[in-house]
Design a protein around this motif. Structure first.
Motif, PDB file in Angstrom:
ATOM      1  N   GLU A 140      -4.669   6.843   6.297  1.00 37.75           N
ATOM      2  CA  GLU A 140      -5.115   7.826   5.309  1.00 37.75           C
ATOM      3  C   GLU A 140      -6.440   8.455   5.665  1.00 37.75           C
ATOM      4  O   GLU A 140      -7.196   7.944   6.484  1.00 37.75           O
ATOM      5  CB  GLU A 140      -5.118   7.230   3.894  1.00 37.75           C
ATOM      6  N   GLU A 141      -6.667   9.559   5.031  1.00 39.61           N
ATOM      7  CA  GLU A 141      -7.892  10.330   5.184  1.00 39.61           C
ATOM      8  C   GLU A 141      -9.065   9.478   4.690  1.00 39.61           C
ATOM      9  O   GLU A 141      -8.938   8.770   3.693  1.00 39.61           O
ATOM     10  CB  GLU A 141      -7.709  11.534   4.271  1.00 39.61           C
ATOM     11  N   PHE A 142     -10.195   9.550   5.371  1.00 41.59           N
ATOM     12  CA  PHE A 142     -11.388   8.812   4.946  1.00 41.59           C
ATOM     13  C   PHE A 142     -12.032   9.533   3.764  1.00 41.59           C
ATOM     14  O   PHE A 142     -12.201  10.757   3.785  1.00 41.59           O
ATOM     15  CB  PHE A 142     -12.380   8.728   6.106  1.00 41.59           C
ATOM     16  N   LEU A 143     -12.371   8.764   2.736  1.00 38.84           N
ATOM     17  CA  LEU A 143     -13.021   9.342   1.551  1.00 38.84           C
ATOM     18  C   LEU A 143     -14.511   9.042   1.602  1.00 38.84           C
ATOM     19  O   LEU A 143     -14.903   7.905   1.870  1.00 38.84           O
ATOM     20  CB  LEU A 143     -12.440   8.730   0.275  1.00 38.84           C
ATOM     21  N   LYS A 148       0.843  -1.207   0.000  1.00 39.99           N
ATOM     22  CA  LYS A 148       0.000   0.000   0.000  1.00 39.99           C
ATOM     23  C   LYS A 148       0.873   1.250   0.000  1.00 39.99           C
ATOM     24  O   LYS A 148       0.534   2.252  -0.611  1.00 39.99           O
ATOM     25  CB  LYS A 148      -0.889   0.041   1.252  1.00 39.99           C
ATOM     26  N   VAL A 197      -7.425  -3.885   6.343  1.00 37.19           N
ATOM     27  CA  VAL A 197      -7.874  -2.485   6.435  1.00 37.19           C
ATOM     28  C   VAL A 197      -8.836  -2.340   7.607  1.00 37.19           C
ATOM     29  O   VAL A 197      -9.832  -3.064   7.696  1.00 37.19           O
ATOM     30  CB  VAL A 197      -8.557  -2.030   5.130  1.00 37.19           C
ATOM     31  N   VAL A 218      -8.726   5.570   8.888  1.00 35.61           N
ATOM     32  CA  VAL A 218      -8.467   4.428   7.988  1.00 35.61           C
ATOM     33  C   VAL A 218      -7.027   3.955   8.200  1.00 35.61           C
ATOM     34  O   VAL A 218      -6.086   4.705   7.959  1.00 35.61           O
ATOM     35  CB  VAL A 218      -8.670   4.829   6.517  1.00 35.61           C
ATOM     36  N   VAL A 233      -8.772   4.520  -4.346  1.00 35.23           N
ATOM     37  CA  VAL A 233      -8.702   3.870  -3.038  1.00 35.23           C
ATOM     38  C   VAL A 233      -7.602   2.815  -3.062  1.00 35.23           C
ATOM     39  O   VAL A 233      -6.859   2.644  -2.109  1.00 35.23           O
ATOM     40  CB  VAL A 233     -10.054   3.226  -2.679  1.00 35.23           C
ATOM     41  N   GLU A 234      -7.516   2.092  -4.161  1.00 29.56           N
ATOM     42  CA  GLU A 234      -6.486   1.050  -4.253  1.00 29.56           C
ATOM     43  C   GLU A 234      -6.284   0.633  -5.689  1.00 29.56           C
ATOM     44  O   GLU A 234      -7.161   0.822  -6.540  1.00 29.56           O
ATOM     45  CB  GLU A 234      -6.891  -0.187  -3.438  1.00 29.56           C
ATOM     46  N   ILE A 258     -11.289   0.416   9.681  1.00 33.95           N
ATOM     47  CA  ILE A 258     -11.907   1.743   9.642  1.00 33.95           C
ATOM     48  C   ILE A 258     -12.572   1.957  11.002  1.00 33.95           C
ATOM     49  O   ILE A 258     -13.463   1.206  11.382  1.00 33.95           O
ATOM     50  CB  ILE A 258     -12.903   1.848   8.466  1.00 33.95           C
ATOM     51  N   MET A 291     -13.240   5.886  -5.408  1.00 34.43           N
ATOM     52  CA  MET A 291     -14.348   6.457  -4.649  1.00 34.43           C
ATOM     53  C   MET A 291     -14.844   7.630  -5.475  1.00 34.43           C
ATOM     54  O   MET A 291     -14.049   8.462  -5.918  1.00 34.43           O
ATOM     55  CB  MET A 291     -13.844   6.936  -3.286  1.00 34.43           C
ATOM     56  N   GLU A 341     -18.341   3.669  -4.041  1.00 35.41           N
ATOM     57  CA  GLU A 341     -17.201   2.990  -4.675  1.00 35.41           C
ATOM     58  C   GLU A 341     -17.590   2.365  -6.005  1.00 35.41           C
ATOM     59  O   GLU A 341     -18.709   1.888  -6.175  1.00 35.41           O
ATOM     60  CB  GLU A 341     -16.712   1.865  -3.770  1.00 35.41           C
ATOM     61  N   LYS A 394     -19.457  -6.159  -1.141  1.00 26.27           N
ATOM     62  CA  LYS A 394     -18.457  -6.909  -0.373  1.00 26.27           C
ATOM     63  C   LYS A 394     -18.975  -7.510   0.927  1.00 26.27           C
ATOM     64  O   LYS A 394     -18.456  -8.515   1.378  1.00 26.27           O
ATOM     65  CB  LYS A 394     -17.276  -5.993  -0.028  1.00 26.27           C
ATOM     66  N   LYS A 399      -4.291   0.920   7.231  1.00 25.79           N
ATOM     67  CA  LYS A 399      -4.089  -0.174   6.274  1.00 25.79           C
ATOM     68  C   LYS A 399      -2.742  -0.847   6.477  1.00 25.79           C
ATOM     69  O   LYS A 399      -1.715  -0.169   6.489  1.00 25.79           O
ATOM     70  CB  LYS A 399      -4.128   0.366   4.838  1.00 25.79           C
TER      71      LYS A 399
HETATM   72  P1  AMP Z   1      -8.499  -1.400   0.214  1.00 26.18           P
HETATM   73  O1  AMP Z   1      -7.951  -2.760   0.532  1.00 26.18           O
HETATM   74  O2  AMP Z   1      -7.457  -0.331   0.237  1.00 26.18           O
HETATM   75  O3  AMP Z   1      -9.324  -1.403  -1.030  1.00 26.18           O
HETATM   76  O4  AMP Z   1      -9.561  -1.083   1.340  1.00 26.18           O
HETATM   77  C1  AMP Z   1     -10.660  -1.958   1.570  1.00 26.18           C
HETATM   78  C2  AMP Z   1     -11.932  -1.182   1.643  1.00 26.18           C
HETATM   79  O5  AMP Z   1     -11.880  -0.218   2.699  1.00 26.18           O
HETATM   80  C3  AMP Z   1     -12.243  -0.356   0.397  1.00 26.18           C
HETATM   81  O6  AMP Z   1     -12.866  -1.122  -0.584  1.00 26.18           O
HETATM   82  C4  AMP Z   1     -13.144   0.723   0.966  1.00 26.18           C
HETATM   83  O7  AMP Z   1     -14.456   0.245   1.121  1.00 26.18           O
HETATM   84  C5  AMP Z   1     -12.569   0.980   2.316  1.00 26.18           C
HETATM   85  N1  AMP Z   1     -11.602   2.069   2.274  1.00 26.18           N
HETATM   86  C6  AMP Z   1     -10.282   1.982   2.047  1.00 26.18           C
HETATM   87  N2  AMP Z   1      -9.688   3.186   2.063  1.00 26.18           N
HETATM   88  C7  AMP Z   1     -10.652   4.078   2.311  1.00 26.18           C
HETATM   89  C8  AMP Z   1     -10.670   5.502   2.453  1.00 26.18           C
HETATM   90  N3  AMP Z   1      -9.560   6.222   2.373  1.00 26.18           N
HETATM   91  N4  AMP Z   1     -11.849   6.087   2.690  1.00 26.18           N
HETATM   92  C9  AMP Z   1     -12.985   5.349   2.789  1.00 26.18           C
HETATM   93  N5  AMP Z   1     -13.027   4.023   2.682  1.00 26.18           N
HETATM   94  C10 AMP Z   1     -11.885   3.382   2.440  1.00 26.18           C
END
Ligand code: AMP
Ligand code: GLY
Length: 423
Positions: free
Chosen positions: A190-193, A107, A159, A147, A287-288, A161, A278, A197, A219, A149
């Motif tokens: 990281e900052e929450f978005l 990440k 991850v 958030v 986001v990823e 939250i 997002m 999605e 999911k 990770k």
């Molecule tokens: P990731 O493995 O990075 O995709 O994170 C898993 C899930 O966490 C994502 O599919 C989002 O639903 C949620 N998520 C990850 N990062 C954020 C973020 N910065 N803000 C809001 N939701 C997030």
């Protein structure tokens, strides 16, 4: 042309189903595959990380293209293994080398990459056990939810939250202290978005690219997006709010800088890039990245591709993707995942699946199944992805849900609200 697919899920069945329709295909093999892939190709009992056995099989069966389904062998360097071997280096591998796979494997690497190349993403910092105090200070500058990770691969569980600052600090300490093993030795905060999605998929040969249909995945195990995270309980393609103008924005702001950034960094990337976005009021933020296709997104994205997938893969391998035509079916595709009772926690396997003959207006993609004599039995948490087409989401879903009723196995479970937020 002979092709080998690595993997055993619904994604790999969808690849196999599509490649089997190619006039360019001679023989199709899937390692290790499932009961569904065996209907369109030949399963072979080789694990996806057994590179030496894969090499022997590729050489003795004149395989020209290897399609890597899951991320694991990519992060472990299967593409590098092929390139380093005189006998294998001319074989096309669909999937990046180790350097490109870091986009999913780390990440921290992917965040640095996004910032460096101007790809919109949430602001972040990363921490280890040696600078926890700085991590606490950074958390105090953010608004909840927080958030956290794990930097490395943590089987989709890395991850967290969290709404509460004190809890976020405790979890930061736990994570850097081995909560997810080595994967969380480094933690990205990281900052929450805010927003909805969606996922966009790109196929690239390192120079040019094709943007594949968008998709939205569901999911959580429970209806209304409640409960534990799963690998994915259903998917819809295309995503209604991802209209032409929005996708144009995604191409300019995200896809172009990503493909150009890989090239600029000397990463020769051949394969899929799965971009998790997002959408905040029409503004995409990444986001990823994943370095493979999504599952169950593949089960709605691949059926919508009208062009010959093997021809496209050949274009990726030979870096002639720009010469290939790429056509998409305008209809909507939906998939509903049947899962074993108890999944994503403990569940039983070996349940006999019935009702395949009753399926109408649908394609059953096998995820966790195997053949035992005359019976197809369950062999995983996610069992079958029931894909259907329609002119509207509602119509496609009506077929997917009708088939979900007809196909049966003991303790079958599925979400009856896939698409609820899009209708
Ligand atoms: P990731 O493995 O990075 O995709 O994170 C898993 C899930 O966490 C994502 O599919 C989002 O639903 C949620 N998520 C990850 N990062 C954020 C973020 N910065 N803000 C809001 N939701 C997030
Ligand atoms: N469905 C989400 C994933 O494949 O990662």
């Amino acid at each position: 042309m002979n092709v080998l697919i690595l993997g055993s899920g619904g994604r790999e069945h969808a690849f196999a189903w599509k490649l089997a329709q190619s006039p360019k295909l001679d023989n199709l093999f899937i390692a290790p595959g499932n009961a569904g892939t065996a209907q369109v190709g030949t399963n072979i009992e080789i694990g996806v990380n057994d590179f030496d056995a894969i090499k022997d099989f590729v050489l003795s069966n004149d395989i020209k293209i290897v399609v890597v389904g899951p991320e694991d062998p990519l992060v472990n360097g299967i593409h590098d293994f092929f390139l380093a071997d005189d006998e294998l280096k001319s074989v096309g591998v669909i999937g990046p080398k180790k350097d490109g796979a870091e986009l999913e494997g780390s990440k921290e690497f992917s965040k640095k990459f996004m910032i460096k190349h101007g790809v919109p993403t949430a602001k972040y910092q990363s921490f280890t056990s040696t600078n926890l105090e700085d991590g606490y200070t950074f958390l105090e500058t953010l608004q909840p939810p927080y958030v956290l990770k794990a930097d490395g691969l943590a089987a989709g569980k890395g991850v967290l939250i969290l709404d509460d600052l004190a809890e976020a600090k405790i979890e930061l300490a736990n994570m850097t202290n081995g909560k997810f093993g080595d994967a969380s030795a480094t933690v990205v905060i990281e900052e929450f978005l805010h927003g909805i999605e969606l996922s966009v998929f790109v196929l690239t040969d390192g120079e040019s690219y094709k943007i594949l249909p968008s998709a939205k995945d569901y999911k959580r195990i429970g209806e209304g997006d409640k409960g534990l995270n799963t690998g994915g309980m259903g998917a819809i393609s295309p995503v209604p709010f991802a209209d032409e103008a929005y996708l144009q924005k995604v191409e300019e702001l995200v896809v172009k800088p990503t493909v150009a950034g890989l090239k600029a960094d000397g990463i020769d990337y051949k394969g899929f890039i799965f971009i998790g976005l997002m959408n905040d009021n029409g503004n995409p933020s990444v986001v990823e990245y994943n370095v493979r296709m999504g599952d169950p997104e593949t089960e709605v994205v691949i059926p919508r591709i009208k062009s010959d997938l093997l021809d496209l893969f050949e274009g990726v391998a030979n870096q002639t993707l720009h010469e290939k035509t790429f056509e998409v079916d305008e209809r909507i595709a939906t998939t509903v995942m049947l899962v074993s009772g108890g999944y994503p926690e403990a569940y039983e396997k070996g349940k006999v699946i019935t009702g395949f003959d009753a399926i109408e207006n649908g394609i059953p993609f096998h995820a966790g199944t195997k053949q035992e004599g005359d019976n197809t039995v369950t062999s995983g948490g996610r069992v079958l992805a029931l894909t259907s087409f329609g002119e509207t989401i509602k119509e496609a879903l009506s077929y997917s849900f009708a088939n979900a009723e007809k196909v049966n196995f003991e303790k079958k479970n599925y979400r009856k609200d896939i698409g609820f937020d899009l209708i």
